[in-house]
Write a protein that holds these residues in place. Structure first.
Motif, PDB file in Angstrom:
ATOM      1  N   ASP A  11       0.830  -1.208   0.000  1.00  0.00           N
ATOM      2  CA  ASP A  11       0.000   0.000   0.000  1.00  0.00           C
ATOM      3  C   ASP A  11       0.863   1.256   0.000  1.00  0.00           C
ATOM      4  O   ASP A  11       0.563   2.239  -0.690  1.00  0.00           O
ATOM      5  CB  ASP A  11      -0.924   0.012   1.220  1.00  0.00           C
ATOM      6  CG  ASP A  11      -2.054  -1.004   1.120  1.00  0.00           C
ATOM      7  OD1 ASP A  11      -2.328  -1.480  -0.007  1.00  0.00           O
ATOM      8  OD2 ASP A  11      -2.652  -1.320   2.167  1.00  0.00           O
ATOM      9  N   GLY A  12       1.948   1.217   0.776  1.00  0.00           N
ATOM     10  CA  GLY A  12       2.841   2.364   0.844  1.00  0.00           C
ATOM     11  C   GLY A  12       3.528   2.634  -0.479  1.00  0.00           C
ATOM     12  O   GLY A  12       3.697   3.796  -0.875  1.00  0.00           O
ATOM     13  N   LEU A  13       3.928   1.569  -1.187  1.00  0.00           N
ATOM     14  CA  LEU A  13       4.564   1.768  -2.489  1.00  0.00           C
ATOM     15  C   LEU A  13       3.580   2.406  -3.469  1.00  0.00           C
ATOM     16  O   LEU A  13       3.948   3.307  -4.225  1.00  0.00           O
ATOM     17  CB  LEU A  13       5.073   0.448  -3.045  1.00  0.00           C
ATOM     18  CG  LEU A  13       5.759   0.552  -4.420  1.00  0.00           C
ATOM     19  CD1 LEU A  13       7.046   1.360  -4.311  1.00  0.00           C
ATOM     20  CD2 LEU A  13       6.053  -0.830  -5.002  1.00  0.00           C
ATOM     21  N   HIS A  14       2.326   1.971  -3.449  1.00  0.00           N
ATOM     22  CA  HIS A  14       1.319   2.572  -4.327  1.00  0.00           C
ATOM     23  C   HIS A  14       1.204   4.074  -4.064  1.00  0.00           C
ATOM     24  O   HIS A  14       1.154   4.872  -5.007  1.00  0.00           O
ATOM     25  CB  HIS A  14      -0.036   1.899  -4.093  1.00  0.00           C
ATOM     26  CG  HIS A  14      -0.177   0.571  -4.758  1.00  0.00           C
ATOM     27  ND1 HIS A  14      -1.186   0.283  -5.647  1.00  0.00           N
ATOM     28  CD2 HIS A  14       0.568  -0.556  -4.657  1.00  0.00           C
ATOM     29  CE1 HIS A  14      -1.061  -0.968  -6.076  1.00  0.00           C
ATOM     30  NE2 HIS A  14      -0.004  -1.498  -5.470  1.00  0.00           N
ATOM     31  N   ILE A  15       1.172   4.455  -2.795  1.00  0.00           N
ATOM     32  CA  ILE A  15       1.031   5.868  -2.451  1.00  0.00           C
ATOM     33  C   ILE A  15       2.302   6.639  -2.793  1.00  0.00           C
ATOM     34  O   ILE A  15       2.257   7.748  -3.337  1.00  0.00           O
ATOM     35  CB  ILE A  15       0.665   6.016  -0.960  1.00  0.00           C
ATOM     36  CG1 ILE A  15      -0.766   5.506  -0.746  1.00  0.00           C
ATOM     37  CG2 ILE A  15       0.806   7.464  -0.499  1.00  0.00           C
ATOM     38  CD1 ILE A  15      -1.202   5.495   0.692  1.00  0.00           C
ATOM     39  N   TYR A  16       3.457   6.052  -2.486  1.00  0.00           N
ATOM     40  CA  TYR A  16       4.706   6.739  -2.803  1.00  0.00           C
ATOM     41  C   TYR A  16       4.846   6.986  -4.295  1.00  0.00           C
ATOM     42  O   TYR A  16       5.266   8.075  -4.727  1.00  0.00           O
ATOM     43  CB  TYR A  16       5.902   5.936  -2.291  1.00  0.00           C
ATOM     44  CG  TYR A  16       7.218   6.537  -2.733  1.00  0.00           C
ATOM     45  CD1 TYR A  16       7.621   7.776  -2.256  1.00  0.00           C
ATOM     46  CD2 TYR A  16       8.032   5.893  -3.665  1.00  0.00           C
ATOM     47  CE1 TYR A  16       8.806   8.361  -2.686  1.00  0.00           C
ATOM     48  CE2 TYR A  16       9.211   6.460  -4.093  1.00  0.00           C
ATOM     49  CZ  TYR A  16       9.592   7.699  -3.603  1.00  0.00           C
ATOM     50  OH  TYR A  16      10.760   8.289  -4.037  1.00  0.00           O
ATOM     51  N   THR A  17       4.485   5.989  -5.104  1.00  0.00           N
ATOM     52  CA  THR A  17       4.637   6.173  -6.550  1.00  0.00           C
ATOM     53  C   THR A  17       3.722   7.283  -7.079  1.00  0.00           C
ATOM     54  O   THR A  17       4.058   7.938  -8.069  1.00  0.00           O
ATOM     55  CB  THR A  17       4.369   4.863  -7.309  1.00  0.00           C
ATOM     56  OG1 THR A  17       3.061   4.377  -6.986  1.00  0.00           O
ATOM     57  CG2 THR A  17       5.391   3.811  -6.955  1.00  0.00           C
ATOM     58  N   LYS A  18       2.593   7.513  -6.421  1.00  0.00           N
ATOM     59  CA  LYS A  18       1.753   8.647  -6.816  1.00  0.00           C
ATOM     60  C   LYS A  18       2.506   9.962  -6.604  1.00  0.00           C
ATOM     61  O   LYS A  18       2.349  10.917  -7.379  1.00  0.00           O
ATOM     62  CB  LYS A  18       0.457   8.651  -6.007  1.00  0.00           C
ATOM     63  CG  LYS A  18      -0.497   7.496  -6.321  1.00  0.00           C
ATOM     64  CD  LYS A  18      -1.735   7.577  -5.454  1.00  0.00           C
ATOM     65  CE  LYS A  18      -2.613   6.344  -5.589  1.00  0.00           C
ATOM     66  NZ  LYS A  18      -3.165   6.179  -6.943  1.00  0.00           N
ATOM     67  N   SER A  19       3.327  10.006  -5.570  1.00  0.00           N
ATOM     68  CA  SER A  19       4.046  11.247  -5.275  1.00  0.00           C
ATOM     69  C   SER A  19       5.097  11.565  -6.324  1.00  0.00           C
ATOM     70  O   SER A  19       5.504  12.723  -6.467  1.00  0.00           O
ATOM     71  CB  SER A  19       4.696  11.163  -3.886  1.00  0.00           C
ATOM     72  OG  SER A  19       5.884  10.393  -3.899  1.00  0.00           O
ATOM     73  N   ILE A  20       5.559  10.560  -7.065  1.00  0.00           N
ATOM     74  CA  ILE A  20       6.567  10.805  -8.103  1.00  0.00           C
ATOM     75  C   ILE A  20       5.960  10.709  -9.507  1.00  0.00           C
ATOM     76  O   ILE A  20       6.681  10.583 -10.499  1.00  0.00           O
ATOM     77  CB  ILE A  20       7.774   9.855  -7.974  1.00  0.00           C
ATOM     78  CG1 ILE A  20       7.349   8.386  -8.021  1.00  0.00           C
ATOM     79  CG2 ILE A  20       8.547  10.152  -6.695  1.00  0.00           C
ATOM     80  CD1 ILE A  20       8.519   7.411  -8.063  1.00  0.00           C
ATOM     81  N   GLY A  21       4.616  10.753  -9.581  1.00  0.00           N
ATOM     82  CA  GLY A  21       3.976  10.878 -10.884  1.00  0.00           C
ATOM     83  C   GLY A  21       3.515   9.592 -11.532  1.00  0.00           C
ATOM     84  O   GLY A  21       3.334   9.549 -12.755  1.00  0.00           O
ATOM     85  N   PHE A  22       3.286   8.546 -10.745  1.00  0.00           N
ATOM     86  CA  PHE A  22       2.813   7.269 -11.278  1.00  0.00           C
ATOM     87  C   PHE A  22       1.527   6.866 -10.563  1.00  0.00           C
ATOM     88  O   PHE A  22       1.204   7.365  -9.488  1.00  0.00           O
ATOM     89  CB  PHE A  22       3.855   6.167 -11.080  1.00  0.00           C
ATOM     90  CG  PHE A  22       5.077   6.324 -11.945  1.00  0.00           C
ATOM     91  CD1 PHE A  22       5.213   5.616 -13.120  1.00  0.00           C
ATOM     92  CD2 PHE A  22       6.098   7.187 -11.565  1.00  0.00           C
ATOM     93  CE1 PHE A  22       6.337   5.760 -13.914  1.00  0.00           C
ATOM     94  CE2 PHE A  22       7.230   7.342 -12.349  1.00  0.00           C
ATOM     95  CZ  PHE A  22       7.343   6.625 -13.533  1.00  0.00           C
TER      96      PHE A  22
END
Length: 250
Positions: free
Chosen positions: A94-105
Motif C-alpha cells: 500500500d505504501g509503495l502505491h502511495i509513494y509512486t503517486k508522489s513521483i507521478g505514477f
C-alpha cells in the motif's frame, strides 16, 4: 652418465600435469536460467554476486538474476532497487502505491491490466514470481494512466524480495519508457535507461502526496547487469547500471 630415476619420475609427473592443464582448461561456462544459452561469466562488465550488500540481497547469490522473464528467452532489466533501509511505509505494498503517486505514477487504467504478467527471480527462495505491481505515468486526474496506455510514456513493474532465502523486504523495479499504442507499446530507443533515470530524478528531487513528504538518496551499482543488449527484450541496449534508492520520510 645415468639419470637419477627419482628425477625422471618427477619430470614425468610434471609433464603430465602441464599437459592436462593445457588440454583440459577449467570450464568457465555459466549456464543461465533453463532455456537460455550458455555464456562466459561476468562478461561486458558483469561482476560476481555481492555478498555484503545492505538493505537488499543480490539475487544472483541464490540463482536469481537482474533481468526479468518477459519471454521464454528474453527479459527486461531490474534497474532500480528500493532499499529496505527506506521508510517502512514505502516498503509495504500500500505504501509503495502511495509513494509512486508522489513521483507521478499510478495504477493502471481503471485497474485493468494490459499485456502479460512478467516474472522475476530475486533469489529469495520463491523462484520465478509474477510482478506485484505495475505502475504507469500519471498524466492527469481520473484518466491519467489511461492516457499513458494510449500515448506511451514511463512505467515500471515491482517485485518484493521476501522469501526465506533473502527476506530483505526491498523492492526491485524494472523501469522503462514505452511508445504509444499504435506501436504496440514497444520500448523506446534507450528506453530502459530513460525509464530508470526518470524515476531516480523525481525521487531524489523530493516528492509529496496528501501531506506525506519523501526524498530519496541514490547509490549507483555497476556490474549487476550485463551492459548491452544480450538477453534484453526488444534488443535494446542498456548501460548496465542499477540505481539503489533509499527513500526517507521527511
Amino acid at each position: 652418465m645415468a639419470s637419477n630415476p627419482a628425477h625422471i619420475l618427477l619430470l614425468l609427473i610434471l609433464s603430465l600435469f602441464i599437459s592436462q592443464s593445457i588440454s583440459s582448461p577449467v570450464d568457465q561456462t555459466v549456464l543461465n536460467s533453463p532455456g537460455e544459452p550458455a555464456r562466459e561469466p561476468y562478461e561486458h562488465g558483469e561482476r560476481p554476486p555481492l555478498a555484503d550488500t545492505v538493505g537488499w540481497v543480490d539475487p544472483r547469490l541464490n540463482g536469481g538474476r537482474f533481468l526479468d522473464f518477459t519471454t521464454r528467452r528474453l527479459g527486461e532489466p531490474l534497474n532500480i532497487i528500493i532499499s529496505s533501509l527506506s521508510d517502512p511505509f514505502v516498503l509495504t505494498e500500500d505504501g509503495l502505491h502511495i509513494y509512486t503517486k508522489s513521483i507521478g505514477f499510478s495504477e493502471e487504467c481503471f485497474g485493468m491490466h494490459y499485456g502479460h504478467i512478467h516474472e522475476a527471480h530475486l533469489g529469495d527462495g520463491l523462484g520465478r514470481k509474477g510482478e506485484h505491481f505495475l505502475a504507469r505515468q500519471h498524466y492527469m486526474p481520473i484518466i491519467g494512466t489511461c492516457w499513458e496506455s494510449v500515448r506511451g510514456g514511463h512505467h515500471f513493474r515491482a517485485w518484493k524480495q521476501n522469501g526465506t532465502l533473502a527476506n530483505s523486504g526491498a523492492w526491485f523495479l524494472g523501469a522503462s519508457k514505452e511508445q504509444d499504442s499504435s506501436r504496440n507499446h514497444k520500448i523506446t530507443k534507450d528506453g530502459y535507461n530513460l525509464g530508470r533515470d526518470y524515476i531516480v530524478e523525481r525521487a531524489t528531487a523530493g516528492s509529496r502526496w496528501k501531506g506525506m513528504w519523501w526524498k530519496a538518496e541514490v547509490q549507483w551499482q555497476d556490474g549487476l547487469l550485463q551492459k548491452g543488449k544480450r538477453g534484453v527484450n526488444h534488443g535494446i541496449p542498456q548501460d548496465g547500471r542499477v540505481a539503489v534508492l533509499t527513500v526517507n520520510r521527511l
